[in-house]
Design a protein around this motif. Structure first.
Motif, short mmCIF file in Angstrom:
data_model
loop_
_atom_site.label_atom_id
_atom_site.label_comp_id
_atom_site.label_asym_id
_atom_site.label_seq_id
_atom_site.Cartn_x
_atom_site.Cartn_y
_atom_site.Cartn_z
N MET A 1 0.85 -1.20 0.00
CA MET A 1 0.00 0.00 0.00
C MET A 1 0.88 1.25 0.00
N THR A 2 0.54 2.23 -0.83
CA THR A 2 1.35 3.44 -0.96
C THR A 2 1.22 4.31 0.29
N ASN A 3 2.33 4.75 0.79
CA ASN A 3 2.33 5.68 1.92
C ASN A 3 1.75 7.01 1.47
N THR A 4 0.88 7.60 2.30
CA THR A 4 0.22 8.84 1.88
C THR A 4 1.21 9.96 1.60
N THR A 5 2.34 9.95 2.30
CA THR A 5 3.32 11.02 2.09
C THR A 5 4.04 10.87 0.77
N GLU A 6 3.89 9.72 0.08
CA GLU A 6 4.56 9.50 -1.19
C GLU A 6 3.64 9.77 -2.37
N GLN A 7 2.35 9.99 -2.12
CA GLN A 7 1.43 10.27 -3.19
C GLN A 7 1.66 11.68 -3.73
N VAL A 8 1.40 11.84 -5.03
CA VAL A 8 1.50 13.16 -5.63
C VAL A 8 0.20 13.90 -5.34
N ARG A 9 0.30 14.91 -4.51
CA ARG A 9 -0.86 15.69 -4.10
C ARG A 9 -0.50 17.17 -4.13
N GLN A 10 -1.54 18.00 -4.22
CA GLN A 10 -1.30 19.43 -4.07
C GLN A 10 -0.86 19.71 -2.64
N PRO A 11 0.21 20.49 -2.45
CA PRO A 11 0.61 20.87 -1.09
C PRO A 11 -0.45 21.74 -0.42
N TRP A 12 -0.53 21.63 0.88
CA TRP A 12 -1.38 22.50 1.68
C TRP A 12 -0.50 23.41 2.52
N MET A 13 -0.99 24.63 2.76
CA MET A 13 -0.16 25.58 3.52
C MET A 13 -0.99 26.50 4.40
N HIS A 14 -2.17 26.01 4.81
CA HIS A 14 -3.04 26.85 5.62
C HIS A 14 -2.41 27.25 6.95
N ASP A 15 -1.50 26.42 7.46
CA ASP A 15 -0.86 26.71 8.74
C ASP A 15 0.59 27.15 8.57
N MET A 16 1.01 27.46 7.34
CA MET A 16 2.37 27.89 7.09
C MET A 16 2.47 29.41 7.09
N LYS A 17 3.69 29.90 7.28
CA LYS A 17 3.92 31.33 7.44
C LYS A 17 4.67 31.89 6.24
N PRO A 18 4.11 32.94 5.61
CA PRO A 18 4.80 33.56 4.49
C PRO A 18 5.47 34.88 4.87
N LEU A 19 6.59 35.16 4.21
CA LEU A 19 7.14 36.50 4.14
C LEU A 19 7.06 36.90 2.67
N VAL A 20 6.61 38.11 2.41
CA VAL A 20 6.36 38.53 1.03
C VAL A 20 6.92 39.92 0.81
N VAL A 21 7.85 40.04 -0.14
CA VAL A 21 8.32 41.33 -0.65
C VAL A 21 8.47 41.13 -2.15
N ALA A 22 7.41 41.39 -2.87
CA ALA A 22 7.34 41.03 -4.28
C ALA A 22 8.55 41.56 -5.06
N PRO A 23 9.11 40.70 -5.97
CA PRO A 23 8.62 39.39 -6.37
C PRO A 23 9.20 38.22 -5.59
N ALA A 24 9.70 38.47 -4.36
CA ALA A 24 10.26 37.40 -3.53
C ALA A 24 9.25 36.98 -2.47
N GLN A 25 9.34 35.70 -2.09
CA GLN A 25 8.54 35.20 -0.99
C GLN A 25 9.30 34.05 -0.32
#
Length: 685
Positions: A1-25
Motif C-alpha cells: 500500500m502506498t504511503n500517503t506522504t509518497e502520493q502526488v498531491r497538491q501541497p497544503w499551507m493553511h498553517d504555514m507562514k509567508p514573508l512577502v516582498v514582491a517578487p520574492a517570498q
C-alpha cells in the motif's frame, strides 16, 4: 500500500507562514522551519525561498554542534521580516532550562534573503560551539511546487553549484538564473574567513566555529542574492502610497485587520520591467504571485479610498498588454485586457496534470476588460489626475469596442466565453474552476457560458465609459448608452428564475441559452451596476440575506440549499472575502446599509479568526449550527493563498463603509455609519 506522504498531491499551507516582498517570498512551517524534505499535511511541502515563479532554495536548516535547535516561537514584526526563537538542547546537559538560545532573524528583499543567527548564552563560562547552516538549491517551477512534483531542473542535472571567490561564495546557476550564498558577519558584511563552505551536489554547508562568551552573544549569518533577468515582474520602485496610513478603533478587530492588511499589501506591490514606476498588486502568494487582470483590478478598486496611484499604475500596466489582434492560442482579440502574465508557459503538472497549458501572456478572461473600464471611471471619480485619465482614452475606446465586437462569441447579445484551444481555462469568470457553474441539482453546465455578473459589469462599463467619452469630448457616448439599455432589457428577459422561495438571476446561461438555476453570490455583483431595476434589487437583496447565503463570516459562493453546495468547495459553497466585499459594496450602493453591515460584521469576525491575514477563501460553515450552538469559526481552505491582494484589500472596503468614505465630496463630508464597529474608528495619515 502506498504511503500517503509518497502520493502526488497538491501541497497544503493553511498553517504555514509567508514573508512577502514582491517578487520574492519565503514560506516556512508555523515554527519558522524551512525544510521541504519534510512532508507537510501528507504531501510535499512548499517551504522555501522563491523569486518570481521559481523556488530557488528548498532548505535552510541551522544546527548547533550538529543538532537542529528546537523552535519555540515565530513572529513577523514587519513586511518581509521574521524572528524565530529557538533553543539548543545539546549544550548544557539534561536541564529543563536550556541555556543557549538561537534567534533566527530573516529579512526578505525583492532579490535577496538575509539570515542572521544570534546565539545568546546564559552560562557563566565561555563555550566553543560549531554552528552550521545547510541550504539546498531547488529551482522548481511554481507549477511543479503546486502540483507536488519534484524539480525537473534538479532531477535532470540542469542546476550547477560551485564555490567561487576563493571559496567564500557558493553560486548556483540554472540558465540565466543565478543564486549566490555568502556568509555574513554581525554587521551584515561578507565574512572574510568563514570556517568553511562545502558543496555536496545541490546542497551547501556553511560552518562557523564560534566562541560564545559567558552571558554574551555571538553572530553568524548568510546572505542570499538573486539575479533573475528573465522575470516577467519586478519590485515596485516607488514608496508605498499607504505607508503612513494607520487605523485606530474602539473595536480593535477593525484596526488590527486593516493595519495588518496594509502591511501585506505593501509586500504584494509589483511592476513590470517596461513600466517600473507603475505599480500593481500581485494576485496572491504563493500560486498567483504576478499580474492578473481581474484580481489586480479589483484590488486596486478596493484601495481607491486610500490612493488612486495603484489604480492608475494597474490601468497603465494592463493597457501596455492590451491586445491589438486576434490569436486563438492566447485567447486574445482586439481591445481585450489580459488575464495572467508569467515568465514562461504555465503547464500543469503533478496533481494538476490535466492537459492545461497557458502561454506566458494569456487573455482567457471574460471580465477583465469591463473591469478595466469601470476602474478607470472610478479612479477618475476618486480624483486621479485628469491628464492620466485622458492618456488612457484610446485604450478605453478599444476596450469598449471589444465588448461590442468580440465579447459576444455567438451573437446572442450577451458576453460569454469558451476556450478555443482545448488546453486553456474552461471557465473564465472569477469562479474559474472547472466545476464552478452548476445547475441547482448539482450538474455542471456546458458552455459557451454567459455569466450573470459579466452582463452587469458590461452594462456598468458601457454607461461609465460613455460618461468618460462625453466628459473628454470624444464621440460615441449616445450609442454606448443605447447599447447598455438593450443589454439591460435582454438580461432581465433571460436570466431570472424562481425556485419557489423567490426570484433571483441565474448564475449563467448555458450552451442552449437556458438559465443555470443555482443561487450563487454572483448575483450580488449585479448590485450597484445599474442593470437591475428597483424591484429586482429588492429581490436580490432578499435572497442574499437568507441564512443559506450568509454564513456569519461573509457571503457563501453558493446557497447551502443547492445540490452542488459543499462548504469546503473552491467556488461552490466557500466564502471569499473579496466576493463578500463586492456584495457589501453593492448593498451599500443600492441603499441597503444595514444588510451591508451584516456582511461587514461577518468579514471582521472571519479576519479575527485568521489572525487578521484573511486568506483567499475559507469554508462556508455557519457561525451557529442547527442547534444554535456557536460553531467555532470558519475552517481554513488548506490550499488558499495568503496574503491575497483582493482579500486583504477587502478590509479597506469595510473601512470605507464604516467611515462613510465616498468620492466626489468635500473634506469632512464623509459620515460614519451607526454601528458598534464604527465607534472610535479613525483614519490617521
Amino acid at each position: 500500500m502506498t504511503n500517503t506522504t509518497e502520493q502526488v498531491r497538491q501541497p497544503w499551507m493553511h498553517d504555514m507562514k509567508p514573508l512577502v516582498v514582491a517578487p520574492a517570498q519565503l514560506w516556512s512551517d508555523a515554527d519558522g522551519a524551512v525544510d521541504a524534505r519534510e512532508p507537510h499535511a501528507g504531501a510535499a511541502s512548499i517551504a522555501g525561498f522563491y523569486v518570481g515563479d521559481t523556488r530557488l532554495i528548498s532548505r535552510i536548516v541551522p544546527a548547533v554542534n550538529g543538532e537542529t535547535p528546537t523552535a519555540l516561537a515565530w513572529h513577523s514584526p514587519g513586511t518581509g521580516r521574521s524572528v524565530t526563537s529557538m533553543v539548543a538542547r545539546n549544550i548544557d546537559g539534561p536541564t529543563v532550562d536550556p541555556q543557549i538560545r538561537v534567534d533566527e532573524r530573516r529579512e526578505l528583499a525583492p532579490d535577496a534573503l538575509a539570515e542572521r543567527f544570534v546565539l545568546r548564552s546564559n552560562l557563566d563560562v565561555d563555550r566553543e560551539i560549531e554552528f552550521s547552516v545547510r541550504l539546498r538549491f531547488d529551482m522548481a517551477s511554481m507549477q511543479e511546487v503546486k502540483g507536488g512534483a519534484p524539480s525537473a531542473a534538479a532531477r535532470d542535472g540542469k542546476v550547477s553549484v560551485a564555490l567561487e571567490e576563493g571559496g567564500r561564495v557558493a553560486r548556483a546557476s540554472y540558465g540565466d538564473l543565478v543564486v549566490a550564498v555568502a556568509p555574513t558577519q554581525a554587521d551584515g558584511a561578507q565574512g572574510d574567513e568563514p570556517a568553511s563552505i562545502s558543496v555536496d551536489g545541490l546542497e551547501i554547508g556553511v560552518v562557523w566555529r564560534l566562541s560564545v562568551p559567558a552571558r554574551g552573544t555571538a553572530d553568524a549569518g548568510v546572505h542570499i542574492a538573486v539575479s533573475a533577468p528573465r522575470n516577467a515582474v519586478s519590485a515596485a520602485h516607488a514608496d508605498c502610497p499607504w505607508a503612513n496610513v494607520r487605523v485606530a478603533s474602539a473595536d480593535n478587530r477593525v484596526a488590527d485587520w486593516v493595519n495588518a492588511s496594509l502591511r501585506d499589501l505593501d509586500g504584494l506591490r509589483m511592476s513590470i520591467p517596461a513600466l517600473p514606476n507603475d505599480e500593481f498588486l500581485a494576485a496572491g502568494a504563493p500560486w498567483f504571485f504576478t499580474l492578473f487582470g481581474r484580481d489586480s483590478l479589483w484590488a486596486a478598486r478596493f484601495m481607491l479610498p486610500l490612493t488612486t496611484r495603484t489604480a492608475m499604475g494597474t490601468l497603465r500596466t494592463l493597457a501596455h498588454f492590451q491586445a491589438t489582434a486576434s490569436d486563438p492560442q492566447t485567447n486574445a482579440d482586439p481591445g481585450k485586457i489580459m488575464h495572467e502574465l508569467r515568465a514562461e508557459p504555465l503547464v500543469q503538472t503533478g496533481a494538476f496534470d490535466d492537459g492545461t497549458a497557458l502561454p506566458p501572456l494569456y487573455y482567457g478572461t471574460i471580465d477583465a476588460t469591463e473591469l478595466w473600464i469601470i476602474l478607470l471611471a472610478e479612479a477618475a471619480r476618486w480624483g486621479a489626475p485628469e491628464s492620466e485619465v485622458r492618456a488612457l482614452l484610446p485604450n478605453l475606446e478599444a476596450a469598449m469596442a471589444w465588448m461590442r465586437d468580440w465579447g459576444d462569441c455567438d451573437g446572442d447579445g450577451f458576453l460569454e466565453y469558451i476556450d478555443r484551444t482545448g488546453h486553456g481555462l474552461s471557465n473564465q469568470g472569477w469562479k474559474d474552476s472547472g466545476d464552478s457553474v452548476r445547475w441547482n441539482d448539482g450538474r455542471i453546465a456546458e458552455g459557451p457560458i454567459a455569466l450573470c455578473e459579466v452582463q452587469g459589469y458590461a452594462y456598468q462599463a458601457a454607461v461609465l465609459g460613455a460618461d468618460l467619452l462625453e466628459r473628454f469630448g470624444r464621440p460615441g457616448a449616445g450609442e454606448w448608452r443605447e447599447w447598455a439599455a438593450r443589454l439591460k432589457t435582454r438580461f432581465n428577459e433571460a436570466f431570472w428564475v424562481n425556485d419557489g422561495q423567490g426570484r433571483y438571476p441565474a448564475i449563467a446561461l448555458d450552451v442552449n441559452k437556458k438559465p443555470v438555476d443555482s443561487l450563487t453570490s454572483n448575483v450580488g455583483h449585479l448590485l450597484g451596476t445599474g442593470i437591475l431595476d428597483e424591484d429586482s434589487v429588492r429581490d436580490v437583496v432578499a435572497r442574499l440575506s437568507g441564512d443559506d447565503m450568509l454564513s456569519g463570516y461573509g457571503v457563501r459562493t453558493m446557497s447551502s440549499l443547492a445540490g452542488g453546495y459543499w462548504p469546503q468547495s473552491y467556488h461552490c459553497g466557500s466564502v471569499w472575502a473579496h466576493d463578500s466585499a463586492i456584495v457589501m459594496n453593492g448593498l451599500r450602493a443600492e441603499g441597503y446599509v444595514d444588510e451591508a453591515l451584516r456582511v461587514a460584521e461577518g468579514l471582521v469576525a472571519a479576519a479575527a479568526s485568521f489572525g487578521y491575514q484573511i486568506p483567499e477563501l475559507y469554508s462556508g460553515d455557519p457561525a451557529v449550527d442547527a442547534d444554535g450552538v456557536a460553531a467555532g469559526g470558519p475552517a481554513a481552505y488548506p490550499a488558499a493563498c495568503h496574503p491575497q491582494a483582493w482579500s486583504a484589500a477587502s478590509s479597506v472596503c469595510v473601512l470605507a463603509l464604516l467611515l462613510g468614505l465616498e468620492p466626489d465630496v468635500g473634506a469632512g463630508a464623509d459620515a460614519p455609519v451607526d454601528s458598534p464597529l464604527a465607534r472610535g474608528l479613525r483614519l490617521e495619515r
